[in-house]
Design a protein around this motif. Structure first.
Motif, mmCIF file in Angstrom:
data_model
loop_
_atom_site.group_PDB
_atom_site.id
_atom_site.type_symbol
_atom_site.label_atom_id
_atom_site.label_comp_id
_atom_site.label_asym_id
_atom_site.label_seq_id
_atom_site.Cartn_x
_atom_site.Cartn_y
_atom_site.Cartn_z
ATOM 1 N N ILE A 6 0.599 -1.141 -0.037
ATOM 2 C CA ILE A 6 0.183 -0.127 -0.003
ATOM 3 C C ILE A 6 0.907 1.238 0.072
ATOM 4 C CG2 ILE A 6 -1.726 1.217 1.568
ATOM 5 C CD1 ILE A 6 -2.771 -1.316 2.211
ATOM 6 N N VAL A 7 1.948 1.161 0.770
ATOM 7 C CA VAL A 7 2.762 2.515 0.884
ATOM 8 C C VAL A 7 3.397 2.519 -0.401
ATOM 9 C CG1 VAL A 7 4.632 3.351 2.169
ATOM 10 C CG2 VAL A 7 3.157 2.272 3.375
ATOM 11 N N ILE A 8 3.785 1.725 -0.967
ATOM 12 C CA ILE A 8 4.742 1.577 -2.120
ATOM 13 C C ILE A 8 3.888 1.998 -3.462
ATOM 14 C CG2 ILE A 8 6.155 0.301 -4.092
ATOM 15 C CD1 ILE A 8 7.173 -1.421 -1.999
ATOM 16 N N SER A 9 2.535 1.574 -3.465
ATOM 17 C CA SER A 9 1.616 2.169 -4.323
ATOM 18 C C SER A 9 1.280 3.480 -4.473
ATOM 19 C CB SER A 9 0.237 1.031 -4.020
ATOM 20 O OG SER A 9 0.404 -0.203 -4.306
ATOM 21 N N ILE A 10 1.245 4.135 -3.139
ATOM 22 C CA ILE A 10 0.980 5.698 -3.076
ATOM 23 C C ILE A 10 2.110 6.462 -3.379
ATOM 24 C CG2 ILE A 10 0.553 7.116 -1.346
ATOM 25 C CD1 ILE A 10 -1.244 4.954 0.182
ATOM 26 N N GLY A 41 -1.939 7.024 -11.860
ATOM 27 C CA GLY A 41 -0.983 5.788 -11.321
ATOM 28 C C GLY A 41 -1.254 5.137 -9.973
ATOM 29 N N VAL A 42 -1.519 5.994 -9.248
ATOM 30 C CA VAL A 42 -1.878 5.501 -7.924
ATOM 31 C C VAL A 42 -3.099 4.555 -7.765
ATOM 32 C CG1 VAL A 42 -2.575 5.935 -5.349
ATOM 33 C CG2 VAL A 42 -0.868 7.253 -6.576
ATOM 34 N N ILE A 43 -4.018 5.090 -8.629
ATOM 35 C CA ILE A 43 -5.590 4.390 -8.742
ATOM 36 C C ILE A 43 -5.392 2.959 -9.526
ATOM 37 C CG2 ILE A 43 -7.707 4.432 -9.731
ATOM 38 C CD1 ILE A 43 -7.639 7.428 -9.166
#
Length: 50
Positions: A6-10, A41-43
């Motif tokens: 989750i952190v890397i995705s953000i 990109g985050v979505i």
């Protein structure tokens, strides 16, 4: 999905997609969407990694 994902995705959406799927069409789409804007990109990273 783990907290680290989750952190890397953000923070770095293409990296999160790369770690899950490797080099491929998902990674290229993630790079393009992140270049257009950070939020798309985050979505996409959350959608692909879920």
């Amino acid at each position: 999905m783990s907290i680290l994902t989750i952190v890397i995705s953000i923070l770095l959406p293409p990296l999160a997609v790369f770690l899950k799927h490797g080099l491929g069409s998902e990674f290229l789409i993630s790079i393009i969407l992140t270049l257009i804007g950070w939020l798309p990109g985050v979505i996409y990273a959350f959608y692909v990694n879920s």
